[in-house]
Write a protein that holds these residues in place. Structure first.
Motif, PDB file in Angstrom:
ATOM      1  N   ASP A 114      61.167 -13.939 -83.732  1.00 42.95           N
ATOM      2  CA  ASP A 114      61.661 -14.889 -82.729  1.00 42.95           C
ATOM      3  C   ASP A 114      60.775 -16.128 -82.653  1.00 42.95           C
ATOM      4  O   ASP A 114      61.261 -17.251 -82.521  1.00 42.95           O
ATOM      5  N   LEU A 115      59.463 -15.939 -82.733  1.00 43.48           N
ATOM      6  CA  LEU A 115      58.545 -17.081 -82.678  1.00 43.48           C
ATOM      7  C   LEU A 115      58.707 -17.975 -83.898  1.00 43.48           C
ATOM      8  O   LEU A 115      58.634 -19.207 -83.786  1.00 43.48           O
ATOM      9  N   LEU A 116      58.940 -17.386 -85.055  1.00 42.04           N
ATOM     10  CA  LEU A 116      59.164 -18.183 -86.254  1.00 42.04           C
ATOM     11  C   LEU A 116      60.459 -18.972 -86.161  1.00 42.04           C
ATOM     12  O   LEU A 116      60.520 -20.134 -86.573  1.00 42.04           O
ATOM     13  N   ARG A 117      61.499 -18.370 -85.594  1.00 41.32           N
ATOM     14  CA  ARG A 117      62.760 -19.091 -85.418  1.00 41.32           C
ATOM     15  C   ARG A 117      62.598 -20.267 -84.469  1.00 41.32           C
ATOM     16  O   ARG A 117      63.298 -21.280 -84.583  1.00 41.32           O
ATOM     17  N   ASP A 118      61.666 -20.136 -83.517  1.00 42.05           N
ATOM     18  CA  ASP A 118      61.424 -21.219 -82.563  1.00 42.05           C
ATOM     19  C   ASP A 118      60.394 -22.220 -83.069  1.00 42.05           C
ATOM     20  O   ASP A 118      59.920 -23.063 -82.312  1.00 42.05           O
ATOM     21  N   ARG A 119      60.040 -22.131 -84.363  1.00 41.00           N
ATOM     22  CA  ARG A 119      59.202 -23.117 -85.037  1.00 41.00           C
ATOM     23  C   ARG A 119      57.790 -23.200 -84.471  1.00 41.00           C
ATOM     24  O   ARG A 119      57.199 -24.276 -84.403  1.00 41.00           O
ATOM     25  N   CYS A 120      57.232 -22.095 -84.083  1.00 39.65           N
ATOM     26  CA  CYS A 120      55.821 -22.089 -83.680  1.00 39.65           C
ATOM     27  C   CYS A 120      54.956 -22.355 -84.917  1.00 39.65           C
ATOM     28  O   CYS A 120      55.165 -21.754 -85.962  1.00 39.65           O
ATOM     29  N   GLU A 121      54.015 -23.263 -84.781  1.00 40.39           N
ATOM     30  CA  GLU A 121      53.227 -23.681 -85.939  1.00 40.39           C
ATOM     31  C   GLU A 121      52.167 -22.652 -86.329  1.00 40.39           C
ATOM     32  O   GLU A 121      51.840 -22.486 -87.503  1.00 40.39           O
ATOM     33  N   THR A 122      51.591 -22.017 -85.343  1.00 39.81           N
ATOM     34  CA  THR A 122      50.601 -20.974 -85.592  1.00 39.81           C
ATOM     35  C   THR A 122      50.862 -19.831 -84.624  1.00 39.81           C
ATOM     36  O   THR A 122      51.269 -20.058 -83.483  1.00 39.81           O
ATOM     37  N   LEU A 123      50.637 -18.610 -85.081  1.00 37.62           N
ATOM     38  CA  LEU A 123      50.874 -17.435 -84.263  1.00 37.62           C
ATOM     39  C   LEU A 123      49.547 -16.830 -83.824  1.00 37.62           C
ATOM     40  O   LEU A 123      48.619 -16.698 -84.627  1.00 37.62           O
ATOM     41  N   ILE A 124      49.455 -16.456 -82.557  1.00 32.87           N
ATOM     42  CA  ILE A 124      48.334 -15.699 -82.023  1.00 32.87           C
ATOM     43  C   ILE A 124      48.870 -14.318 -81.679  1.00 32.87           C
ATOM     44  O   ILE A 124      49.687 -14.173 -80.767  1.00 32.87           O
ATOM     45  N   LEU A 125      48.438 -13.312 -82.414  1.00 31.43           N
ATOM     46  CA  LEU A 125      48.948 -11.954 -82.235  1.00 31.43           C
ATOM     47  C   LEU A 125      47.908 -11.140 -81.483  1.00 31.43           C
ATOM     48  O   LEU A 125      46.809 -10.902 -81.992  1.00 31.43           O
ATOM     49  N   VAL A 126      48.232 -10.726 -80.256  1.00 26.79           N
ATOM     50  CA  VAL A 126      47.289  -9.974 -79.426  1.00 26.79           C
ATOM     51  C   VAL A 126      47.436  -8.483 -79.736  1.00 26.79           C
ATOM     52  O   VAL A 126      48.487  -7.894 -79.487  1.00 26.79           O
ATOM     53  N   SER A 127      46.387  -7.909 -80.309  1.00 28.13           N
ATOM     54  CA  SER A 127      46.367  -6.489 -80.714  1.00 28.13           C
ATOM     55  C   SER A 127      47.662  -6.101 -81.438  1.00 28.13           C
ATOM     56  O   SER A 127      48.375  -5.190 -81.004  1.00 28.13           O
ATOM     57  N   PRO A 128      47.979  -6.779 -82.540  1.00 31.78           N
ATOM     58  CA  PRO A 128      49.253  -6.492 -83.209  1.00 31.78           C
ATOM     59  C   PRO A 128      49.286  -5.109 -83.827  1.00 31.78           C
ATOM     60  O   PRO A 128      48.326  -4.685 -84.478  1.00 31.78           O
TER      61      PRO A 128
END
Length: 337
Positions: A114-128
């Motif tokens: 979902d975040l990629l579809r919303d064009r987020c430039e960088t992802l911060i994954l909390v305890s993925p």
């Protein structure tokens, strides 16, 4: 990320070519950074496997959204502390945060998509809750900063506290108070569960208490602490003099159940948690707990996320110190215990 089941991913190409995922990504984008021989091997593997690049990733590289996408678990209080501090850290940077939660019926891969579809430039994954290959696959689609997880992957920034040392310090604190019967409640399949459990076993052995090791298997939820406390109370065996929990949520369940059944904490049983969430400091709780320093992790995560977005910086691993915060739920065992 991979779409339909069976679709060839960049991880498959890297495996076929015998290279890292980051090298495969560089070669497939036509950028410098790998030798001609390696590039040819990767392109040949991609052709043989029928690999097709994800168009969402191309869109992400071509357009600027100034959004940092964040995944977190809805049922973990430590994650809420990190999110609050991420907002503070992002103030004045010109970047906004977009949140996507994981839940028992919504896995991390779906939240990330979902975040990629919303064009987020960088992802911060909390305890993925991702394997090394899954994390590498996400890192090939976007810049990624992983917070609070032990799994590493090429091209992915990793920020975490020293969980091993944190648990060792907690055991040392209890031993220093005079405890010998120290039980550990683990977090089941939770992120960092194995690292914390192994650190407990290591610390007990280092203090000459290897024969006293007792690990009770739980899950990272308050209900798990409640259930385990009931089992201990109704099992007919002597209670341990101290219990160390995988996280604060388990510790809350233990603490409330023990007190409700008339067990003095810390007089009869000391309880120590992990994460030092804001509830641990409540006047009615006052839980001794190990702090990961959510504010420090959040500041570092935002800084690295922006650096990865705006510059071609190399991904790094940063391990910050854990800190034991002693409050009222830990004390010496009763004499003779």
């Amino acid at each position: 990320m991979a779409g339909k089941a069976g679709k060839t991913t960049i991880v498959d190409v890297a495996r076929e070519a015998g290279t890292s995922v980051s090298s495969a990504s560089v070669a497939l984008r036509g950028e410098p950074g790998v030798s001609d021989r390696t590039r040819a091997r990767i392109l040949d593997a991609a052709h043989r496997l029928g690999y097709r690049p994800d168009q969402r990733a191309r869109l992400l590289r071509q357009q600027r959204s100034r959004l940092l996408g964040v995944t977190f678990s809805v049922d973990q209080s430590f994650h809420a502390d990190v999110i609050e501090n991420l907002y503070r850290a992002a103030e004045g940077t010109g970047y906004g945060l977009l949140l996507s939660a994981t839940a028992p019926n919504r896995p991390a891969r779906e939240a990330i998509a979902d975040l990629l579809r919303d064009r987020c430039e960088t992802l911060i994954l909390v305890s993925p809750d991702l394997s090394e290959d899954q994390l590498a696959e996400v890192g090939a689609l976007a810049s990624v900063v992983s917070v609070g997880a032990g799994v590493r992957a090429d091209g992915v920034d990793s920020l975490r506290s020293d969980d091993r040392q944190g648990v060792i310090d907690a055991v040392g604190h209890l031993v220093g108070l005079g405890h010998r019967s120290i039980t550990y409640v683990d977090g089941g399949g939770a992120v960092m569960s194995a690292i914390r459990r192994d650190a407990y076993v290591e610390a007990m052995g280092a203090h000459g208490l290897g024969e006293q090791v007792c690990v009770l298997h739980g899950s990272p939820a308050e209900e798990s602490g409640v259930e385990i406390a009931r089992r201990l109370l109704d099992g007919g065996e002597p209670l341990p003099t101290a219990i160390l929990a995988h996280n604060d949520m388990i510790a809350f369940g233990l603490l409330l159940t023990l007190r409700a059944r008339g067990v003095a904490v810390p007089g009869e049983v000391s309880v120590v948690g992990y994460d030092n969430t804001r509830m641990a400091a409540l006047a009615t709780v006052q839980l001794t707990s190990v702090s990961q320093d959510a504010a420090q992790l959040a500041r570092a995560a935002v800084g690295r996320a922006i650096a990865r977005t705006e510059n071609s910086v190399v991904a790094t691993e940063t391990v910050t110190p854990a800190r034991l915060v002693v409050r009222e739920t830990s004390g010496p065992p009763r004499s003779g215990a």
